[in-house]
Design a protein around this motif. Structure first.
Motif, mmCIF file in Angstrom:
data_model
loop_
_atom_site.group_PDB
_atom_site.id
_atom_site.type_symbol
_atom_site.label_atom_id
_atom_site.label_comp_id
_atom_site.label_asym_id
_atom_site.label_seq_id
_atom_site.Cartn_x
_atom_site.Cartn_y
_atom_site.Cartn_z
ATOM 1 N N HIS A 34 40.570 49.600 34.701
ATOM 2 C CA HIS A 34 40.413 48.240 35.223
ATOM 3 C C HIS A 34 38.991 48.027 35.704
ATOM 4 N N ALA A 35 38.558 46.784 35.631
ATOM 5 C CA ALA A 35 37.243 46.407 36.134
ATOM 6 C C ALA A 35 37.297 44.950 36.567
ATOM 7 N N ARG A 36 36.443 44.621 37.505
ATOM 8 C CA ARG A 36 36.325 43.230 37.948
ATOM 9 C C ARG A 36 34.967 42.718 37.497
ATOM 10 N N GLU A 37 34.982 41.563 36.842
ATOM 11 C CA GLU A 37 33.751 40.922 36.379
ATOM 12 C C GLU A 37 33.830 39.444 36.714
ATOM 13 N N ASP A 38 32.836 38.958 37.420
ATOM 14 C CA ASP A 38 32.793 37.543 37.822
ATOM 15 C C ASP A 38 34.079 37.108 38.510
ATOM 16 N N GLY A 39 34.635 37.992 39.351
ATOM 17 C CA GLY A 39 35.829 37.663 40.116
ATOM 18 C C GLY A 39 37.139 37.803 39.363
ATOM 19 N N ARG A 40 37.085 38.145 38.075
ATOM 20 C CA ARG A 40 38.306 38.312 37.271
ATOM 21 C C ARG A 40 38.609 39.789 37.109
ATOM 22 N N MET A 41 39.866 40.165 37.241
ATOM 23 C CA MET A 41 40.284 41.540 37.032
ATOM 24 C C MET A 41 40.609 41.712 35.551
ATOM 25 N N LEU A 42 39.982 42.691 34.935
ATOM 26 C CA LEU A 42 40.163 42.962 33.516
ATOM 27 C C LEU A 42 40.802 44.335 33.352
ATOM 28 N N SER A 43 41.466 44.535 32.224
ATOM 29 C CA SER A 43 42.168 45.782 31.971
ATOM 30 C C SER A 43 41.905 46.234 30.543
ATOM 31 N N GLY A 44 41.964 47.558 30.321
ATOM 32 C CA GLY A 44 41.841 48.096 28.977
ATOM 33 C C GLY A 44 40.467 47.891 28.371
ATOM 34 N N ALA A 45 40.453 47.536 27.100
ATOM 35 C CA ALA A 45 39.195 47.372 26.371
ATOM 36 C C ALA A 45 38.315 46.291 26.992
ATOM 37 N N ALA A 46 38.916 45.246 27.520
ATOM 38 C CA ALA A 46 38.125 44.181 28.161
ATOM 39 C C ALA A 46 37.392 44.720 29.383
ATOM 40 N N ALA A 47 38.020 45.651 30.109
ATOM 41 C CA ALA A 47 37.375 46.265 31.274
ATOM 42 C C ALA A 47 36.217 47.158 30.840
ATOM 43 N N PHE A 48 36.410 47.926 29.776
ATOM 44 C CA PHE A 48 35.314 48.740 29.258
ATOM 45 C C PHE A 48 34.160 47.857 28.806
ATOM 46 N N ALA A 49 34.472 46.758 28.123
ATOM 47 C CA ALA A 49 33.428 45.848 27.659
ATOM 48 C C ALA A 49 32.641 45.276 28.836
ATOM 49 N N ALA A 50 33.323 44.950 29.923
ATOM 50 C CA ALA A 50 32.631 44.446 31.116
ATOM 51 C C ALA A 50 31.687 45.509 31.673
#
Length: 99
Positions: A34-50
């Protein structure tokens, strides 16, 4: 990734110890990246991309992942990785214990 993040743009949080406060269930956090980018919590590949977008060397990969087709392909690859991850973790632990 920490070594590539020379600007300190990423705050890495270890949720395995249970001391970290987060709005997501600890088991869910441990199951996927998981990662947070611009206030949004992302998961999986989207989190890696962030994370990649925050590291200058990997930024082109992160920007390419904004394309829905690319991101879908990365997500499929990530889901396949998750299926073999337990075996990889087992092997890594075994290698750490080897003399």
């Amino acid at each position: 990734m920490r070594r590539l993040d020379r600007r300190g743009a990423i705050e890495f949080v270890d949720v395995s110890d249970g001391a970290s406060a987060c709005p997501i269930d600890r088991d869910a956090l441990l199951a996927r990246f998981h990662a947070r980018e611009d206030g949004r919590m992302l998961s999986g590949a989207a989190a890696f991309a962030a994370m990649w977008r925050a590291i200058p060397l990997l930024r082109p990969l992160g920007l390419a992942a904004r394309n829905p087709v690319v991101l879908a392909g990365l997500e499929r690859a990530y889901c396949r990785f998750l299926r073999v991850r337990p075996r990889l973790q087992f092997l890594a632990r075994k290698l750490e214990r080897a003399p």
